[in-house]
Design an enzyme around this catalytic site. Structure first.
Site, PDB file in Angstrom:
ATOM      1  N   LYS A  25      -1.613  12.451  -2.374  1.00 18.20           N
ATOM      2  CA  LYS A  25      -0.695  12.763  -1.266  1.00 18.20           C
ATOM      3  C   LYS A  25       0.627  13.253  -1.859  1.00 18.20           C
ATOM      4  O   LYS A  25       0.648  14.300  -2.478  1.00 18.20           O
ATOM      5  CB  LYS A  25      -0.532  11.530  -0.364  1.00 18.20           C
ATOM      6  CG  LYS A  25      -1.858  11.104   0.292  1.00 18.20           C
ATOM      7  CD  LYS A  25      -1.642   9.976   1.287  1.00 18.20           C
ATOM      8  CE  LYS A  25      -2.918   9.603   2.021  1.00 18.20           C
ATOM      9  NZ  LYS A  25      -3.773   8.647   1.314  1.00 18.20           N
ATOM     10  N   THR A  78      -2.702   6.155  -3.437  1.00 11.78           N
ATOM     11  CA  THR A  78      -3.611   7.279  -3.656  1.00 11.78           C
ATOM     12  C   THR A  78      -2.861   8.312  -4.490  1.00 11.78           C
ATOM     13  O   THR A  78      -1.631   8.370  -4.472  1.00 11.78           O
ATOM     14  CB  THR A  78      -4.102   7.924  -2.342  1.00 11.78           C
ATOM     15  OG1 THR A  78      -2.972   8.205  -1.526  1.00 11.78           O
ATOM     16  CG2 THR A  78      -5.048   7.006  -1.598  1.00 11.78           C
ATOM     17  N   ASP A 102       0.868  -1.174   0.000  1.00  8.54           N
ATOM     18  CA  ASP A 102       0.000   0.000   0.000  1.00  8.54           C
ATOM     19  C   ASP A 102       0.912   1.234   0.000  1.00  8.54           C
ATOM     20  O   ASP A 102       1.465   1.611   1.032  1.00  8.54           O
ATOM     21  CB  ASP A 102      -0.907  -0.021   1.237  1.00  8.54           C
ATOM     22  CG  ASP A 102      -1.805   1.201   1.321  1.00  8.54           C
ATOM     23  OD1 ASP A 102      -1.570   2.175   0.579  1.00  8.54           O
ATOM     24  OD2 ASP A 102      -2.733   1.193   2.158  1.00  8.54           O
TER      25      ASP A 102
HETATM   26  N1  DSN Z   1      -6.364   9.697   5.552  1.00 12.59           N
HETATM   27  C1  DSN Z   1      -5.095   9.191   5.111  1.00 12.59           C
HETATM   28  C2  DSN Z   1      -3.970   9.765   5.889  1.00 12.59           C
HETATM   29  O1  DSN Z   1      -4.146  10.848   6.406  1.00 12.59           O
HETATM   30  O2  DSN Z   1      -2.936   9.161   5.985  1.00 12.59           O
HETATM   31  C3  DSN Z   1      -5.077   7.731   5.164  1.00 12.59           C
HETATM   32  O3  DSN Z   1      -6.337   7.232   5.161  1.00 12.59           O
END
Ligand code: DSN
Length: 438
Positions: A244, A241, A215
């Protein structure tokens, strides 16, 4: 009908369009003001480019495209097909993967789809415990993942005075793999500041005949830039994701081998999701291209240098940094050495009032609950995008220390708030105004 003058910026365009809805417009204006006047240290956030936001706000939001390019259940998908193919190709090229699925709406469905592709309900999965740095979707009992599968958890080594502790406990991973015989081993974390070695996980998975999933939600941008070891080619499935460190739109993606591609695709659709968000997929395509540029490599290096500088400066202020520092974009601060009475919850709230945005986080073996916590998680991806460097990290560390030391002193909080405003004016994430959307 609103008339938009030719040549309007995206900001002017959105602003004019939203004049039809003053209530939402006012809320968005407030959020722009907040983002521009406060320091963003939430490790999972970033500021995307105007191009990413423009694609997210595009006409593709109006298109249904259930299925995959060339195999849709609705007509009129020539453009959606090409957009998704471009996004898939860019993701494959960026990470050197054989197969990419760019449809996951977020990281949680990406992870669930990976489980669906690799194991059956009731099977055993070995993953990192939430309070040791893992994620809810790594088997927390409150997540559907914890209800569908039998999770066994590994953690980190005990803290050590010289900072060499609080690393993934590979002896424990190996021992649990041998005794529990999981079908799947999961690597990846949301609150772990050190490099995660995919090679050792692969070795352990091979020893016990388990599949291996990585992940990469947090380090995806660092991996794309060559600033974190890549799990691609080692893990059977890599989820991540896009919003980020990768600095794309809010969403998820999955990388896998050509062999597993069909199982992953079927798990996402029709297994888990309906129509893909093709406007977001267009924005993912834009972000993948941006992340392939040389400037992005420099950006990722600076993100890490800034995190190291922030950790060192906070340490000089009397805070204990979990795991003795950071190899990536984030750090976990143990507040107890600085002030045993100070909780993560209070620290987050008081920093918020001073204009410094971050989140409380449990530290390994935290005696306090996840709602209260003894730690803070800080990340540098967003403010590095805004142009901050190591000097600013030192300033931020001193502001954090001032706020937390004199948290009852309203005048001190106001003085810090005013310094924060000045810093934010010098490092505006939307300098041309165009990216601010309104
Ligand atoms: N919400 C993400 C984070 O802040 O790391 C992971 O779910």
């Amino acid at each position: 009908m609103t008339t938009i003058p030719v040549g309007s910026s995206l900001a002017e365009f959105v602003s004019a369009v939203l004049s039809s809805d003053p209530e939402v417009r006012e809320l968005l204006e407030r959020e722009v003001r907040r983002q521009r006047s406060t320091i963003q240290l939430i490790a999972s956030e970033n500021f995307t480019s105007t191009a990413v936001m423009a694609a997210s706000a595009s006409v593709l939001t109006n298109k249904y495209a259930e299925g995959y390019p060339g195999r849709r259940y609705y007509g009129g998908n020539a453009v959606a097909d090409e957009v998704e193919e471009v996004a898939r190709e860019r993701a494959r090229a960026l990470f050197g993967a054989e197969h990419a699925n760019v449809q996951p709406h977020a990281g949680a469905p990406a992870n669930l789809a990976a489980y669906m592709a690799l194991v059956e309900p009731g099977d055993t999965i070995l993953a990192m415990r939430l309070d040791q740095g893992g994620h809810l979707t790594h088997g927390s009992p409150v997540s559907v993942t914890g209800k569908l599968y039998r999770f066994v958890a590994y953690g980190v080594t005990p803290a050590a005075a010289d900072g060499s502790g609080e690393r993934i406990d590979f002896d424990q991973v190996r021992q649990l793999a041998r005794t529990e015989r999981p079908k799947l081993i999961v690597a990846g974390a949301t609150a772990y500041s050190r490099t995660i070695d995919p090679g050792t996980f692969r070795e352990i998975a091979d020893e016990v005949g388990a599949s291996f999933m990585f992940d990469a939600a947090h380090p995806a941008g660092l991996i794309a830039a060559g600033e974190h070891p890549s799990p691609v080619g080692l893990a059977d499935v890599v989820t991540f994701t896009t919003h980020k460190t990768l600095r794309g739109p809010r969403g998820g993606a999955i990388l896998t081998s050509a062999e597993l591609g069909k199982a992953v695709d079927s798990a996402i659709f029709p297994g888990l999701q309906g129509g893909p968000l093709e406007h977001t997929i267009a924005a993912k395509a834009v972000a993948f291209a941006e992340a392939a540029r040389p400037e992005f490599k420099e950006y990722a290096k600076t993100v890490k240098a800034n995190a190291r500088a922030l950790a060192a400066a906070l340490s000089s202020e009397g805070f204990r940094i979990v795991a003795g520092g950071t190899d990536n974009h984030l750090l976990l601060v143990d507040l107890r050495d600085f002030d045993p009475e100070l909780t993560g919850k209070t620290a987050q709230e008081v920093l918020d009032r001073a204009g410094i945005t971050c989140n409380r986080n449990q530290i390994p073996d935290d005696p306090r609950s996840p709602f209260v916590t003894s730690g803070l998680r800080l990340g540098t991806a967003a403010e590095t995008t805004a142009g901050m460097g190591e000097g600013e990290m030192e300033v931020i560390a001193s502001l954090i220390a001032r706020v937390l030391r004199r948290r009852e002193d309203e005048a001190e909080l106001e003085a810090v708030r005013s310094q924060v405003r000045q810093l934010c004016e010098a490092f505006d994430p939307y300098p041309s105004g165009a990216g601010a959307l309104i």
